[in-house]
Design an enzyme around this catalytic site. Structure first.
Site, PDB file in Angstrom:
ATOM      1  CB  SER A  43      -0.966  -0.049   1.189  1.00  0.00           C
ATOM      2  OG  SER A  43      -2.047   0.826   1.009  1.00  0.00           O
ATOM      3  CG  ASP A 184      -4.625  -1.702   0.939  1.00  0.00           C
ATOM      4  OD1 ASP A 184      -3.515  -2.220   1.122  1.00  0.00           O
ATOM      5  OD2 ASP A 184      -4.923  -0.577   1.363  1.00  0.00           O
TER       6      ASP A 184
END
Length: 279
Positions: A43, A184
């Protein structure tokens, strides 16, 4: 076992700012983080790991946080938060938890995928190619909930890999890369330290030490690596940094102070990190 691994975790805009402060503070103390044999990014860590290995100085990443540049517009509603928590906390089984979250992400009414790609493109700037040094970027397959790793040999562009790693479930849509949908990489582990298994020395900079749901924390993963004989230093926000960062990791106004908190923390811890990093 051999080599060094730098693990950079996720944490949204505020956690990412804290991370840049840590990177800058360690670099200013004479620690060459780019010498890592592998950088593992998740991320926000995927964004800054890509920039760092592509030659952008850590001090520049830090200064951009202080000046208010690189703002990420990520408004999270109470409804989205409730949906995220309902999905992630709806099972005590890690696999079922991530599958619930993946289904929620696929069903959520969000903006177009282009919003994710445009935001990531703006953060990466002129950086488009995979760096020469080994970079691994994590993402979750939104159909299966399985963790996957992108690298220069995976067939995805750097831009695609980072976008996949940053697609926050329920807030942003899962993005399409190579005919698959991705969300994510921090959805089931905010740092994915387990991917550093086999390296002799590991430095993990993790803005958020625990993912939402029944998943292993960064400290648990670090302990497992240590039990295997790896020297591990795990850096996460201390009490002062947590107060500065607050609870809303998307609050853009907190980025400068979060970055300074990370820098201050790194300055104090630099001697112990240097001792480990240089072997």
């Amino acid at each position: 076992m051999s080599g060094t691994a730098l693990v950079l975790g996720g944490g949204g805009p505020v956690g990412g700012a804290w991370l840049t402060g840590v990177l800058a503070g360690l670099t200013e103390a004479g620690i060459d983080l780019r010498s890592a044999d592998v950088v593992i990014g998740t991320s926000a860590g995927a964004v800054f790991g890509s920039l760092l290995l592509s030659g952008v100085p850590a001090t520049d990443l830090y200064e951009r946080q202080l000046s208010g540049e690189d703002a990420v517009r990520l408004p999270v509603t109470a409804r989205q938060t409730a949906r995220f928590l309902w999905a992630a906390l709806g099972s005590r089984d890690p696999q079922r938890s991530i599958e619930r979250l993946a289904r929620a992400a696929l069903r959520a009414r969000t903006g177009p995928e282009s919003e994710v790609f445009d935001t990531v493109g703006a953060l990466l700037g002129d950086v488009r190619d995979w760096p020469e040094r080994e970079l691994r970027i994590t993402a979750i397959d939104a159909r299966t909930g399985q963790l996957e790793v992108f690298d220069s040999r995976s067939g995805a562009t750097l831009h695609e890999a980072v976008a996949a790693s940053c697609a926050v479930p329920v807030v942003w849509p899962p993005v399409t890369v190579a005919s698959r949908r991705w969300m994510d990489g921090g959805s089931r582990s905010t740092a994915n330290l387990q991917l550093a298994r086999g390296y002799r020395r590991v430095l993990a900079v993790v803005p958020i030490p625990q993912a939402v749901g029944p998943h292993p924390s960064a400290s648990q993963q670090a302990a497992e690596l240590s039990a295997d004989g790896t020297r591990v230093i795990l850096l996460s926000p201390d009490r002062a940094a947590r107060r500065t960062m607050g609870r809303n990791m998307t609050d853009d106004t907190r980025r400068p102070t979060a970055a300074r908190a990370g820098h201050a923390q790194a300055t104090v811890l630099a001697p112990s990190v240097a001792d480990m990093w240089r072997g």
